[in-house]
Design a protein around this motif. Structure first.
Motif, short mmCIF file in Angstrom:
data_model
loop_
_atom_site.label_atom_id
_atom_site.label_comp_id
_atom_site.label_asym_id
_atom_site.label_seq_id
_atom_site.Cartn_x
_atom_site.Cartn_y
_atom_site.Cartn_z
N GLU A 140 -40.21 1.92 -11.75
CA GLU A 140 -39.45 3.10 -11.33
C GLU A 140 -40.38 4.27 -10.99
O GLU A 140 -40.02 5.15 -10.22
CB GLU A 140 -38.45 3.52 -12.41
CG GLU A 140 -37.32 2.53 -12.66
CD GLU A 140 -36.41 2.30 -11.46
OE1 GLU A 140 -36.55 3.00 -10.46
OE2 GLU A 140 -35.57 1.39 -11.54
N ALA B 283 -40.92 3.41 -7.46
CA ALA B 283 -39.71 3.39 -6.64
C ALA B 283 -39.24 4.79 -6.26
O ALA B 283 -38.57 4.97 -5.24
CB ALA B 283 -38.60 2.67 -7.41
N GLU C 26 -33.78 7.41 -8.41
CA GLU C 26 -34.83 6.55 -8.98
C GLU C 26 -35.50 7.23 -10.18
O GLU C 26 -35.86 6.59 -11.15
CB GLU C 26 -35.91 6.24 -7.93
CG GLU C 26 -35.42 5.41 -6.75
CD GLU C 26 -35.21 3.94 -7.09
OE1 GLU C 26 -35.11 3.61 -8.27
OE2 GLU C 26 -35.15 3.13 -6.15
N HIS D 130 -33.54 6.76 -13.15
CA HIS D 130 -33.77 5.42 -13.73
C HIS D 130 -34.97 5.49 -14.68
O HIS D 130 -34.94 4.95 -15.78
CB HIS D 130 -34.09 4.39 -12.62
CG HIS D 130 -32.94 4.12 -11.71
ND1 HIS D 130 -33.06 3.33 -10.58
CD2 HIS D 130 -31.65 4.54 -11.73
CE1 HIS D 130 -31.88 3.26 -9.97
NE2 HIS D 130 -31.02 4.00 -10.64
N GLU E 68 -29.87 -0.01 -7.09
CA GLU E 68 -30.93 -0.61 -6.27
C GLU E 68 -30.34 -1.29 -5.04
O GLU E 68 -30.92 -1.25 -3.95
CB GLU E 68 -31.76 -1.62 -7.07
CG GLU E 68 -32.30 -1.13 -8.40
CD GLU E 68 -33.25 0.05 -8.32
OE1 GLU E 68 -33.36 0.66 -7.25
OE2 GLU E 68 -33.86 0.38 -9.36
FE LIG Z 1 -34.71 2.24 -9.55
#
Ligand SMILES: [Fe+2]
Ligand SMILES: [Fe+2]
Length: 348
Positions: A177, A180, A216, A219, A318
């Motif tokens: 993450e 990401a 993200e 996350h 995602e």
């Molecule tokens: Fe993610």
């Protein structure tokens, strides 16, 4: 000498501001500063008290910065007023009204259950229920050379992560993450600059990509509650971020079509990783601990949710990112610019 010191005074005053000031100093000593700094530099009529005043203002400001980002207490403000007055500003009482602009108070929010909203990184209206019905198996078949390059780039990148993390999916998720959350920010930033340069709208794509980056990052904020990185993992994040940010930045400048396709495939891999994570949870190899409080609020989950529920909603996110990025790449493939097709804002 007199002439040169006079000529140098404005320069020193500029330097003085830069070296000694922060917002507070600028605000407090705006016009009277001429007197203060001149006195400080030339040992003028203001003398010692003036020098004390400048030094005092500087350090408390640093202190406030280090200690608090939100609350600049009233008592401290009053203290500042008194001390500054003692330093020579008493002749301008009207200056006391504004001592500092530090500390714009955040608006207080309450949750439905009457408790105070505790997250400053997102507000209640930014929370949502994840769409778990999204197709997790959708795959963009790579046909063109560029698509195949994107696909194999991601496959090759996956190999070292498989070797490094093996089946430690909690740790793997947290580390991935950190990567990401980069593409959305880079893409959004470059589109933002393009919008400014060309005096044109972005079609909502700046917002859509920024939303992706923020999502993200949430996350990451969630997974770091259940898995703490050790020192070499932190070092790895630093290195990977340094390389990946620059690589993606360059890649996006050269070919946004390719960059979005890479992210599309990265998201497909992320779905796969989270599916494996769920399998390990179901087998009992990973403890199905209670969901972190941030996750319960962000995804509007029931209070008794567990890590499994969190992985489910993250995986759904995602899948949405996959669709957005493949869509963005397709727009470029058709010879259009992103702004020509309205962005799916709020698509989670
Ligand atoms: Fe993610
Ligand atoms: Fe994602």
């Amino acid at each position: 000498m007199m002439r040169s010191s006079k000529a140098a005074a404005p320069l020193f005053m500029q330097l003085g501001f830069r070296l000694f000031s922060t917002t507070t100093v600028r605000t407090v000593i705006n016009e009277p500063a001429n007197g203060i700094l001149t006195g400080f530099l030339h040992g003028g009529a203001s003398g010692v008290p003036v020098r004390t005043s400048v030094a005092w203002v500087r350090f408390p400001v640093l202190g406030v910065r280090n200690e608090s980002t939100l609350a600049f207490k009233e008592e401290e403000q009053e203290k500042n007023v008194e001390s500054v007055s003692a330093g020579g500003l008493a002749k301008h009482p009207e200056e006391k009204a504004v001592v500092s602009y530090w500390g714009v108070p955040p608006s207080k929010m309450m949750k439905e259950d009457g408790t105070e909203w505790r997250w400053n990184c997102f507000r209640p209206w930014e929370t949502y229920k994840a769409d778990l019905s999204i197709d997790l198996k959708k795959h963009h078949a790579p046909v063109t050379f560029l698509d195949k390059l994107a696909y194999w780039t991601v496959k090759v990148l996956r190999y070292p992560t498989d070797v490094f993390f093996q089946r430690r999916y909690g740790c793997r998720a947290m580390m991935l993450e950190t990567v990401a959350a980069v593409p959305g920010m880079v893409g959004g930033m470059l589109l933002h600059l393009k919008s400014l340069r060309r005096f044109e709208h972005s079609g909502g794509w700046i917002k859509a990509l920024m939303e992706e980056a923020e999502n993200e990052r949430m996350h990451l904020m969630t997974f770091m509650e259940v898995s703490q990185p050790n020192w070499y993992e932190r070092a790895l994040v630093l290195t990977v971020q340094g390389v990946f940010f620059h690589a993606y930045f360059l890649g996006y400048l050269i070919s946004p079509k390719f960059a979005h396709r890479v992210v599309g495939y990265l998201e497909e891999e992320a779905i796969h990783s989270y599916t494996e994570f769920l399998k390990e949870l179901d087998k009992g190899n990973i403890d199905n601990v209670p969901a972190p409080a941030i996750a319960i609020d962000y995804w509007q989950l029931p209070p008794d949710s567990t890590l499994r529920d969190v992985v489910m909603v993250v995986r759904a996110d995602e899948a949405h990112h996959r669709d957005v990025n493949h869509f963005a790449s397709d727009i470029h493939y058709q010879g259009h610019e992103l702004r020509e097709s309205p962005a799916p804002i709020g698509y989670h």
